[in-house]
Design an enzyme around this catalytic site. Structure first.
Site, PDB file in Angstrom:
ATOM      1  N   VAL A   7       0.851  -1.190   0.000  1.00 42.12           N
ATOM      2  CA  VAL A   7       0.000   0.000   0.000  1.00 42.12           C
ATOM      3  C   VAL A   7       0.888   1.242   0.000  1.00 42.12           C
ATOM      4  O   VAL A   7       1.562   1.537   0.991  1.00 42.12           O
ATOM      5  CB  VAL A   7      -0.935   0.025   1.225  1.00 42.12           C
ATOM      6  CG1 VAL A   7      -1.837   1.252   1.182  1.00 42.12           C
ATOM      7  CG2 VAL A   7      -1.768  -1.249   1.290  1.00 42.12           C
ATOM      8  N   GLY A   8       0.893   1.967  -1.113  1.00 43.01           N
ATOM      9  CA  GLY A   8       1.648   3.209  -1.209  1.00 43.01           C
ATOM     10  C   GLY A   8       0.731   4.409  -1.086  1.00 43.01           C
ATOM     11  O   GLY A   8      -0.496   4.277  -1.014  1.00 43.01           O
ATOM     12  N   ASN A   9       1.314   5.592  -1.087  1.00 44.60           N
ATOM     13  CA  ASN A   9       0.512   6.804  -0.943  1.00 44.60           C
ATOM     14  C   ASN A   9      -0.423   7.022  -2.114  1.00 44.60           C
ATOM     15  O   ASN A   9      -1.532   7.547  -1.938  1.00 44.60           O
ATOM     16  CB  ASN A   9       1.437   8.020  -0.794  1.00 44.60           C
ATOM     17  CG  ASN A   9       2.152   8.039   0.535  1.00 44.60           C
ATOM     18  OD1 ASN A   9       1.538   8.135   1.582  1.00 44.60           O
ATOM     19  ND2 ASN A   9       3.470   7.937   0.498  1.00 44.60           N
ATOM     20  N   THR A  10       0.000   6.625  -3.317  1.00 50.87           N
ATOM     21  CA  THR A  10      -0.804   6.853  -4.515  1.00 50.87           C
ATOM     22  C   THR A  10      -1.452   5.578  -5.031  1.00 50.87           C
ATOM     23  O   THR A  10      -2.632   5.562  -5.364  1.00 50.87           O
ATOM     24  CB  THR A  10       0.075   7.466  -5.623  1.00 50.87           C
ATOM     25  OG1 THR A  10       0.691   8.657  -5.140  1.00 50.87           O
ATOM     26  CG2 THR A  10      -0.768   7.808  -6.844  1.00 50.87           C
ATOM     27  N   HIS A  11      -0.657   4.506  -5.103  1.00 53.59           N
ATOM     28  CA  HIS A  11      -1.161   3.241  -5.636  1.00 53.59           C
ATOM     29  C   HIS A  11      -0.950   2.103  -4.643  1.00 53.59           C
ATOM     30  O   HIS A  11      -0.038   2.151  -3.814  1.00 53.59           O
ATOM     31  CB  HIS A  11      -0.452   2.875  -6.947  1.00 53.59           C
ATOM     32  CG  HIS A  11      -0.711   3.826  -8.065  1.00 53.59           C
ATOM     33  ND1 HIS A  11       0.268   4.603  -8.624  1.00 53.59           N
ATOM     34  CD2 HIS A  11      -1.863   4.140  -8.726  1.00 53.59           C
ATOM     35  CE1 HIS A  11      -0.245   5.344  -9.590  1.00 53.59           C
ATOM     36  NE2 HIS A  11      -1.539   5.090  -9.663  1.00 53.59           N
ATOM     37  N   ASP A 111       7.911  -0.029   3.752  1.00 54.09           N
ATOM     38  CA  ASP A 111       8.204  -0.438   2.379  1.00 54.09           C
ATOM     39  C   ASP A 111       9.696  -0.333   2.071  1.00 54.09           C
ATOM     40  O   ASP A 111      10.240  -1.129   1.300  1.00 54.09           O
ATOM     41  CB  ASP A 111       7.397   0.399   1.387  1.00 54.09           C
ATOM     42  CG  ASP A 111       7.652   1.890   1.521  1.00 54.09           C
ATOM     43  OD1 ASP A 111       7.908   2.362   2.646  1.00 54.09           O
ATOM     44  OD2 ASP A 111       7.571   2.589   0.497  1.00 54.09           O
ATOM     45  N   ASP A 131      13.441   3.981  -5.611  1.00 55.90           N
ATOM     46  CA  ASP A 131      12.015   3.647  -5.697  1.00 55.90           C
ATOM     47  C   ASP A 131      11.255   4.853  -6.250  1.00 55.90           C
ATOM     48  O   ASP A 131      11.130   5.883  -5.602  1.00 55.90           O
ATOM     49  CB  ASP A 131      11.493   3.271  -4.309  1.00 55.90           C
ATOM     50  CG  ASP A 131      10.078   2.700  -4.351  1.00 55.90           C
ATOM     51  OD1 ASP A 131       9.427   2.790  -5.412  1.00 55.90           O
ATOM     52  OD2 ASP A 131       9.619   2.170  -3.325  1.00 55.90           O
ATOM     53  N   THR A 186       6.318  22.618 -27.271  1.00 62.61           N
ATOM     54  CA  THR A 186       6.160  22.676 -25.813  1.00 62.61           C
ATOM     55  C   THR A 186       5.996  21.290 -25.196  1.00 62.61           C
ATOM     56  O   THR A 186       6.557  21.003 -24.137  1.00 62.61           O
ATOM     57  CB  THR A 186       4.950  23.555 -25.446  1.00 62.61           C
ATOM     58  OG1 THR A 186       5.163  24.867 -25.973  1.00 62.61           O
ATOM     59  CG2 THR A 186       4.773  23.643 -23.941  1.00 62.61           C
TER      60      THR A 186
END
Length: 260
Positions: A7-11, A111, A131, A186
């Protein structure tokens, strides 16, 4: 089969092991508002749609989380829906076999310890783990397998979001390699700045870390992992190995270390 959940902060990354091999994997958004019941519904839906699980059962679960509220719900989910399955949650008291040589070991995310264990088991030490997640984390592991320090930099996605938010005529772009470093429009200018800028950051930080970590910096193995690693690994000269499942492999090792 062992189910590993990172379980990460985003995914949140889930991997299903048969022996030492990841035979199935999923990536879902981490939502701190999800309850244990909602997590169970999502998990059972993913497991149910996999043809590899027909006739097979999950007989072990290993979890690490950088989001405390999600970890609490994961623990409750295991208790309510997988009460007959052995679950190992990486937290204080769990045996990792990785000594942490930091001023305050409790500050080190679970982690990062999991990654350190996997890297030292797979490739030996000394090593540096890069990471590419919400933050770009650089973790140093000594030749003795000790976690000895870290560098933390803003991650690729949040850097892109900040640039798009602050620039009136800038917007988010597809993160792919541009035709050349010197861009003609750009979109490609942004792509070049992001891809080559982060590659240069990785090479610069790794070079300085390796010089402190070992008498001969060439002895240091550099391992890349994380959801955004594929964007940079081909452009960063310092990366030796790309292992996308490093955290899941570490979770498998910790599970067996604590259930043997």
């Amino acid at each position: 089969m062992l189910l590993a959940i990172d379980v990460g902060n985003t995914h949140t990354v889930l991997g299903l092991f048969e022996g030492d091999e990841v035979i199935e994997h999923w990536r879902i958004a981490t939502d701190a508002r999800r309850t244990a019941d909602e997590i169970a519904v999502v998990l059972q839906g993913l497991l149910g749609q996999s043809p590899l699980l027909k006739g097979a059962d999950v007989n072990g679960i290993a979890i690490c989380s950088t989001v405390p509220s999600v970890l609490n719900e994961m623990r409750e989910m295991c208790r309510r829906y997988y009460g007959d399955v052995t679950a190992v949650i990486v937290e204080p008291g769990v045996r990792t076999g990785v000594p942490v040589r930091m001023d305050n070991p409790k500050e080190v995310g679970s982690d990062r310890i999991v990654n350190a264990l996997a890297a030292i088991q797979l490739y030996g030490g000394p090593c540096i783990i890069v990471d590419f997640g919400t933050a770009t984390s650089f973790d140093a592991v000594s030749a003795k397998g000790e976690y000895v320090g870290a560098v933390t930099a803003p991650g690729i996605e949040i850097s892109v979001d900040a640039l798009a938010a602050a620039g009136a005529q800038l917007h988010k772009v597809e993160l792919i390699r541009p035709r050349s470093v010197i861009a003609k429009n750009t979109v490609e200018a942004l792509q070049a700045g992001i891809i080559y800028g982060f590659a240069g950051q990785v090479d610069g930080i790794v070079e300085r870390m390796a010089a402190e970590l070992a008498t001969d910096p060439d002895d240091v193995t550099v391992v890349a992992t994380g959801s955004a690693a594929s964007l940079v690994v081909d452009e960063a000269r310092s990366i030796d190995i790309h292992e996308p499942w490093l955290t899941l492999i570490g979770l498998r090792l910790i599970y067996h270390r604590n259930t043997a």
